[in-house]
Write an enzyme that holds these catalytic residues in place. Structure first.
Site, short mmCIF file in Angstrom:
data_model
loop_
_atom_site.label_atom_id
_atom_site.label_comp_id
_atom_site.label_asym_id
_atom_site.label_seq_id
_atom_site.Cartn_x
_atom_site.Cartn_y
_atom_site.Cartn_z
N ARG A 3 0.81 -1.22 0.00
CA ARG A 3 0.00 0.00 0.00
C ARG A 3 0.84 1.27 0.00
O ARG A 3 0.44 2.30 -0.50
CB ARG A 3 -0.96 0.01 1.19
CG ARG A 3 -2.00 -1.10 1.13
CD ARG A 3 -2.76 -1.13 -0.18
NE ARG A 3 -3.84 -2.12 -0.19
CZ ARG A 3 -3.69 -3.39 -0.53
NH1 ARG A 3 -2.50 -3.86 -0.91
NH2 ARG A 3 -4.71 -4.22 -0.48
N ASP B 148 16.49 4.12 25.54
CA ASP B 148 15.73 4.73 26.64
C ASP B 148 16.37 4.36 27.97
O ASP B 148 16.95 3.28 28.11
CB ASP B 148 14.27 4.27 26.61
CG ASP B 148 13.39 5.16 27.47
OD1 ASP B 148 12.72 6.03 26.90
OD2 ASP B 148 13.37 5.00 28.72
N ARG C 95 -0.75 6.17 26.65
CA ARG C 95 -0.28 6.76 25.40
C ARG C 95 0.97 6.11 24.80
O ARG C 95 1.36 6.44 23.69
CB ARG C 95 0.00 8.26 25.62
CG ARG C 95 1.15 8.51 26.56
CD ARG C 95 1.20 9.93 27.08
NE ARG C 95 2.34 10.10 27.97
CZ ARG C 95 2.42 9.63 29.21
NH1 ARG C 95 1.43 8.94 29.73
NH2 ARG C 95 3.50 9.84 29.94
N ASP D 188 12.25 13.98 26.50
CA ASP D 188 11.31 14.80 27.24
C ASP D 188 11.98 16.01 27.89
O ASP D 188 11.45 16.59 28.82
CB ASP D 188 10.60 13.95 28.32
CG ASP D 188 11.58 13.37 29.32
OD1 ASP D 188 12.79 13.67 29.23
OD2 ASP D 188 11.15 12.61 30.19
N CYS E 153 19.69 28.05 16.95
CA CYS E 153 19.29 29.28 16.25
C CYS E 153 17.90 29.71 16.72
O CYS E 153 17.64 30.90 16.91
CB CYS E 153 19.19 29.05 14.74
SG CYS E 153 20.74 28.78 13.89
N CYS F 271 7.87 19.70 32.08
CA CYS F 271 7.29 18.73 33.00
C CYS F 271 5.79 18.54 32.76
O CYS F 271 5.07 19.49 32.51
CB CYS F 271 7.55 19.15 34.44
SG CYS F 271 9.26 18.83 34.89
N CYS G 15 25.99 31.12 14.74
CA CYS G 15 25.46 30.13 15.68
C CYS G 15 26.58 29.17 16.10
O CYS G 15 27.27 28.62 15.25
CB CYS G 15 24.32 29.34 15.03
SG CYS G 15 23.75 27.95 16.01
N CYS H 233 25.56 25.58 14.46
CA CYS H 233 25.46 25.33 13.02
C CYS H 233 26.08 26.44 12.18
O CYS H 233 25.97 26.44 10.96
CB CYS H 233 24.01 25.12 12.60
SG CYS H 233 23.02 26.64 12.54
#
Ligand SMILES: [Zn+2]
Lengths: 339, 67
Positions: free
Chosen positions: A7, A55, A66, A125, A169, A181, A240, A243
């Site tokens: 597909r 992780d 979730r 996070d 940047c 948080c 920067c 970069c």
């Protein structure tokens, strides 16, 4: 093989040629929480040749609303997310290579992780690690895709070294507090929306359709029915430090790294020994038994519970001290238990 | 005053004059944010000077850390 991907091969933007390219690509997903599991599942099903997912944490019941690769069993057994994710992804698609790593990514690890990687997906996070990803991505010329979400809001941006502005940047300094948080919670549709943006960009990059890559900073609020896209190209800075024309990659220098961290929204302090250790968990259990309290063990970690305090020891030396945000107090407990 | 914020029409009180007022109104003043006013990015140093007018199109994108 062809049928599995039929597909998306039918889809103009991919085709047979695109499918072959996907199968030769290696993605590094940093974080196996909400964004990490969502991205990993899509890219596993899409047939990306090699997926490394990293992780530092283990599955908890509050993740299940979730974090789509995990089950109640994983939470009850406190299985490290990297292990549970790897298992599920291999079940979904055994044709690709999936490598789950239990690891707290700092400057020491990231250099190694990035070699031979075609793309980094940010599923972290906090901004400490994002600035690290941002610098290492520039250093090695690897694209990366920022994603963030909280409550019903989400945001994403694709950084192409040498082309787009970088995170430094756009932000100039690491944002402090608040936004990182999850005190205000998050709904799964907001997660999935960010995942959709990130995974679509990832597939465009893997099939090398760079013209299709979205250059704008996008955000949305699914509860307030808002969406936004801003062309940020004029924010790219020649000077920067990440970069620009003479980059110094400031976030890759050792002194900018923390060894202790308060984990986002977890009321938990992580302590990491200065050098990597291979902790003997059986010896640790023997030692803890002398101190009283409840002990649980699996092959990856030991969980110790005493006086409404829970401490988790990982094999790689890291320790999570739950129920507090005070780093000094956490270090005290760490040294009390480990000497 | 009516302005378009992130694609949605918003009726605002007339005491909102500057970009800073607008950010306060939406409780975004303490956030890392990129503001676009009628397709031009407004420098964060100019939030207190640049004013918003009836009919303006504003895009507000703030950075969040969760994931
Ligand atoms: Zn930059």
């Amino acid at each position: 093989m062809k049928e599995r991907y039929s597909r998306q091969i039918l889809f103009d933007g991919i085709g047979e040629e695109g499918q072959l390219k996907l199968q030769k690509k290696h993605v590094l997903i940093i974080g196996a929480g909400a964004l990490g599991t969502g991205n990993a599942e899509i890219l596993t099903r899409a047939g990306v040749g090699r997926i490394t997912i990293v992780d530092r944490d283990y599955v908890e019941v509050s993740n299940l609303q979730r974090q789509q690769l995990y089950t109640e069993r994983d939470a009850n057994d406190r299985i490290p997310k990297a292990v549970a994710a790897q298992k599920r992804l291999r079940e979904i698609n055994p044709d690709i290579e999936v490598d789950g790593k239990i690891m707290d990514v700092t400057v020491e690890e990231i250099d190694r992780l990035v070699s031979n990687v075609d793309l980094i997906i940010d599923a972290t996070d906090n901004f400490d690690i994002r600035f690290l990803i941002n610098d290492v991505a520039q250093k090695y010329g690897v694209p990366w895709i920022y994603g963030g979400c909280v409550s019903s809001y989400g945001i994403s941006f694709t950084v192409l070294p040498g082309e787009t502005p970088c995170l430094n940047c756009l932000l100039e300094t690491i944002p402090l507090g608040g936004a990182t948080c999850d005190t205000v919670g998050v709904i799964a549709p907001a997660v999935q929306m960010v995942v959709a943006y990130q995974a679509a960009e990832a597939i465009k990059i893997f099939v090398e359709d760079f013209e299709a890559v979205r250059r704008k900073l996008v955000s949305f609020d699914l509860w307030k029915n808002e969406q936004s896209a801003i062309d940020v190209s004029r924010l790219k800075k020649e000077d920067c430090p990440s970069c620009g024309e003479s980059p110094t990659y400031p976030y890759l220098s050792y002194e900018n790294q923390t060894k202790t961290a308060v984990l986002c929204g977890r009321n938990t302090v992580q302590i990491r020994p200065p050098k990597k250790v291979n902790r003997d968990l059986n010896a640790l259990v023997t030692q803890l038994e002398k101190q009283g309290g409840a002990i649980e063990q699996n092959p990856f970690l030991v969980s110790y519970h005493s006086e409404n305090r829970r401490v988790v020891f990982f094999k790689d030396g890291r320790v999570l001290i739950h129920g507090m945000k005070d780093i000094v107090e956490a270090k005290k407990i760490y040294h009390q238990l480990l000497g | 005053m009516v302005i378009h914020v992130n694609g949605e029409q918003r009726e605002l009180l007339n005491d909102i004059q500057t970009v800073s007022d607008l950010l306060n109104h939406f409780e975004l003043a303490d956030k890392k944010i990129i503001v676009e006013l009628n397709a031009n990015i407004v420098d964060s140093s100019q939030h207190e000077e640049i004013t918003v007018q009836d009919g303006d199109r504003v895009e507000l994108v703030h950075f969040v850390g969760g994931g």
